[in-house]
Design an enzyme around this catalytic site. Sequence first.
Site, PDB file in Angstrom:
ATOM      1  N   TYR A  98      49.723 -22.976 -46.424  1.00 37.05           N
ATOM      2  CA  TYR A  98      48.459 -22.411 -45.949  1.00 37.05           C
ATOM      3  C   TYR A  98      48.324 -21.011 -46.505  1.00 37.05           C
ATOM      4  O   TYR A  98      49.260 -20.204 -46.401  1.00 37.05           O
ATOM      5  CB  TYR A  98      48.432 -22.356 -44.413  1.00 37.05           C
ATOM      6  CG  TYR A  98      47.441 -23.337 -43.849  1.00 37.05           C
ATOM      7  CD1 TYR A  98      46.105 -23.280 -44.249  1.00 37.05           C
ATOM      8  CD2 TYR A  98      47.827 -24.310 -42.955  1.00 37.05           C
ATOM      9  CE1 TYR A  98      45.191 -24.194 -43.752  1.00 37.05           C
ATOM     10  CE2 TYR A  98      46.907 -25.225 -42.460  1.00 37.05           C
ATOM     11  CZ  TYR A  98      45.591 -25.162 -42.861  1.00 37.05           C
ATOM     12  OH  TYR A  98      44.684 -26.062 -42.382  1.00 37.05           O
ATOM     13  N   GLU A 148      45.082 -19.002 -46.389  1.00 39.68           N
ATOM     14  CA  GLU A 148      43.715 -18.488 -46.208  1.00 39.68           C
ATOM     15  C   GLU A 148      43.675 -17.011 -46.557  1.00 39.68           C
ATOM     16  O   GLU A 148      44.562 -16.239 -46.164  1.00 39.68           O
ATOM     17  CB  GLU A 148      43.251 -18.715 -44.761  1.00 39.68           C
ATOM     18  CG  GLU A 148      42.676 -20.109 -44.592  1.00 39.68           C
ATOM     19  CD  GLU A 148      42.670 -20.580 -43.159  1.00 39.68           C
ATOM     20  OE1 GLU A 148      43.741 -20.533 -42.534  1.00 39.68           O
ATOM     21  OE2 GLU A 148      41.598 -20.979 -42.678  1.00 39.68           O
ATOM     22  N   ASP A 193      25.072 -23.498 -63.600  1.00 42.96           N
ATOM     23  CA  ASP A 193      26.114 -24.469 -63.264  1.00 42.96           C
ATOM     24  C   ASP A 193      26.530 -25.123 -64.583  1.00 42.96           C
ATOM     25  O   ASP A 193      25.825 -25.978 -65.109  1.00 42.96           O
ATOM     26  CB  ASP A 193      25.533 -25.490 -62.276  1.00 42.96           C
ATOM     27  CG  ASP A 193      26.546 -26.554 -61.891  1.00 42.96           C
ATOM     28  OD1 ASP A 193      27.584 -26.679 -62.567  1.00 42.96           O
ATOM     29  OD2 ASP A 193      26.283 -27.272 -60.905  1.00 42.96           O
ATOM     30  N   THR A 199      32.886 -27.168 -62.340  1.00 43.99           N
ATOM     31  CA  THR A 199      34.058 -27.938 -61.945  1.00 43.99           C
ATOM     32  C   THR A 199      35.129 -27.658 -62.988  1.00 43.99           C
ATOM     33  O   THR A 199      34.863 -27.045 -64.029  1.00 43.99           O
ATOM     34  CB  THR A 199      33.769 -29.453 -61.916  1.00 43.99           C
ATOM     35  OG1 THR A 199      33.176 -29.805 -63.169  1.00 43.99           O
ATOM     36  CG2 THR A 199      32.821 -29.812 -60.794  1.00 43.99           C
ATOM     37  N   LYS A 213      35.958 -31.828 -65.864  1.00 41.81           N
ATOM     38  CA  LYS A 213      35.122 -32.597 -66.808  1.00 41.81           C
ATOM     39  C   LYS A 213      35.577 -32.245 -68.230  1.00 41.81           C
ATOM     40  O   LYS A 213      36.723 -32.492 -68.572  1.00 41.81           O
ATOM     41  CB  LYS A 213      33.647 -32.298 -66.546  1.00 41.81           C
ATOM     42  CG  LYS A 213      33.213 -32.740 -65.131  1.00 41.81           C
ATOM     43  CD  LYS A 213      31.716 -32.591 -64.915  1.00 41.81           C
ATOM     44  CE  LYS A 213      31.285 -33.156 -63.583  1.00 41.81           C
ATOM     45  NZ  LYS A 213      31.282 -32.174 -62.474  1.00 41.81           N
ATOM     46  N   ARG A 241      40.913 -31.937 -60.526  1.00 40.59           N
ATOM     47  CA  ARG A 241      39.642 -31.939 -59.814  1.00 40.59           C
ATOM     48  C   ARG A 241      39.510 -30.619 -59.061  1.00 40.59           C
ATOM     49  O   ARG A 241      40.451 -30.186 -58.394  1.00 40.59           O
ATOM     50  CB  ARG A 241      39.553 -33.089 -58.810  1.00 40.59           C
ATOM     51  CG  ARG A 241      39.785 -34.452 -59.407  1.00 40.59           C
ATOM     52  CD  ARG A 241      39.307 -35.536 -58.472  1.00 40.59           C
ATOM     53  NE  ARG A 241      37.866 -35.508 -58.400  1.00 40.59           N
ATOM     54  CZ  ARG A 241      37.059 -35.986 -59.347  1.00 40.59           C
ATOM     55  NH1 ARG A 241      37.545 -36.535 -60.430  1.00 40.59           N
ATOM     56  NH2 ARG A 241      35.752 -35.904 -59.216  1.00 40.59           N
TER      57      ARG A 241
HETATM   58  N1  DSN Z   1      29.177 -36.652 -60.253  1.00 39.37           N
HETATM   59  C1  DSN Z   1      29.207 -35.809 -61.415  1.00 39.37           C
HETATM   60  C2  DSN Z   1      28.704 -36.503 -62.621  1.00 39.37           C
HETATM   61  O1  DSN Z   1      29.019 -37.660 -62.776  1.00 39.37           O
HETATM   62  O2  DSN Z   1      28.018 -35.908 -63.435  1.00 39.37           O
HETATM   63  C3  DSN Z   1      28.505 -34.527 -61.210  1.00 39.37           C
HETATM   64  O3  DSN Z   1      29.078 -33.866 -60.134  1.00 39.37           O
END
Ligand code: DSN
Length: 420
Positions: free
Chosen positions: A53, A55, A203, A229, A232, A238
């Site tokens: 933990y 925080e 974003d 994120t 990707k 993740r």
């Molecule tokens: N769900 C993602 C995508 O497939 O683009 C975006 O967050």
Amino acid sequence: MKIISLAQYDPAIAQALNNELGRIEYTLDLIASENYTSVHVMQTTGSVMTNKYAEGYPNRRYYGGCEFVDTAEILAQERLLKLFKLDPERYHANVQPHSGAQANMAAYFAILQPGDAILGMDLAAGGHLTHGYKINYSGVFYKPFNYTVDKNTECLDYGKIRELAQEHKPKLIIAGASAYSRIIDFKPFKKIADEVGAKLLIDMAHIAGLIAAEQHPAPFEYADIVTSTTHKTLRGPRGGIIICKKEYAAAIDKAVMPGIQGGPLMHHIAAKAVAFKEALDDSFVAYQKQVIQNAQTMANAFATKGYRVVSGGTDNHLMIIDLRSKGLTGKVAETVLMQAGITLNKNCIPFDPEKPMITSGIRIGTPAITTRGFKEQEAKEVVDLIDKALSNYENQTELEAISIAVKDLCTKFPVYPELK
Ligand code: DSN
């Protein structure tokens, strides 16, 4: 404690993990938002730091015993700014968001009041749920307005975005997309935001890896806040991140914790640090260039076979294919391709006459196949396999034969040879 293997202790979960490894190894992943992390990243997500933990933030936590997780979080922050060539005197990184949706939620919480107007890209045109979709928190807590793409070019129309901004006077403009295959020009977004007194959030989740490798223009000089994120094109675990101009640092940190999150996932933060180290390697640039080359090769191959590629092609890692000329919906194509060992998602085309659960298109991305080593020749082969499956969509024997060809191709490019 006697150590027994997971297979002995929990055979059902061990079997599910093993099946997932088999799925990764022997099927093609064309989901544009997915990728395969390195074994080092996975090792770190499965590490001792899952227990802690923490925080708060490095050197100012609400719990004792945080000295080693502090090391991990500081490294993640430093490497993230270095990756995007950002001066730590001017920019701040928060690496704690559990996901992209939470990164956006924290950013809104930091700079908006409930009921404020926001202007983001329409989900149906390629935007994201969290950019103002009516049943998402972004559309419930704030007052959402959406921009779309031009009907003819299927590209962003900055003049129209400006008109909408002037009409609705949003407090925040959001740039970024989940299903848009062209370069996003951040400069006009900044100009429009300044004209109407809005803040600008960019974003970059889908294109973060391309930006890190300088294969897409960077958003940092234009945005007040950049969210992303990490899993990707960036090819990490993740998770989410926020990068902001220094003046927003305190508000962003407060919005993430205690605003919307509690204990950070320190094992994921450590794994983000590992992924950023990997992305700082020269080989990452070559990888991102290949991601784009593979996408452009596939888009051209689809066009040659008579498919309509939305907006006429791609500048990035993905493309949307309009299936109407083949008499198929996205839903049918997704199901048929699954049977052939090819995973992708149905996707609305701009101004789609079909419902979102049916759609007229599919979205195809190249980050994962490029990680497994595919180059242009294999990218063309993938289009041949997709075309063959879609042309024989009611022929189970043919689909079975294609799944075997997919498996043969995948076997030549193992993802995790270390895990065999
Ligand atoms: N769900 C993602 C995508 O497939 O683009 C975006 O967050």
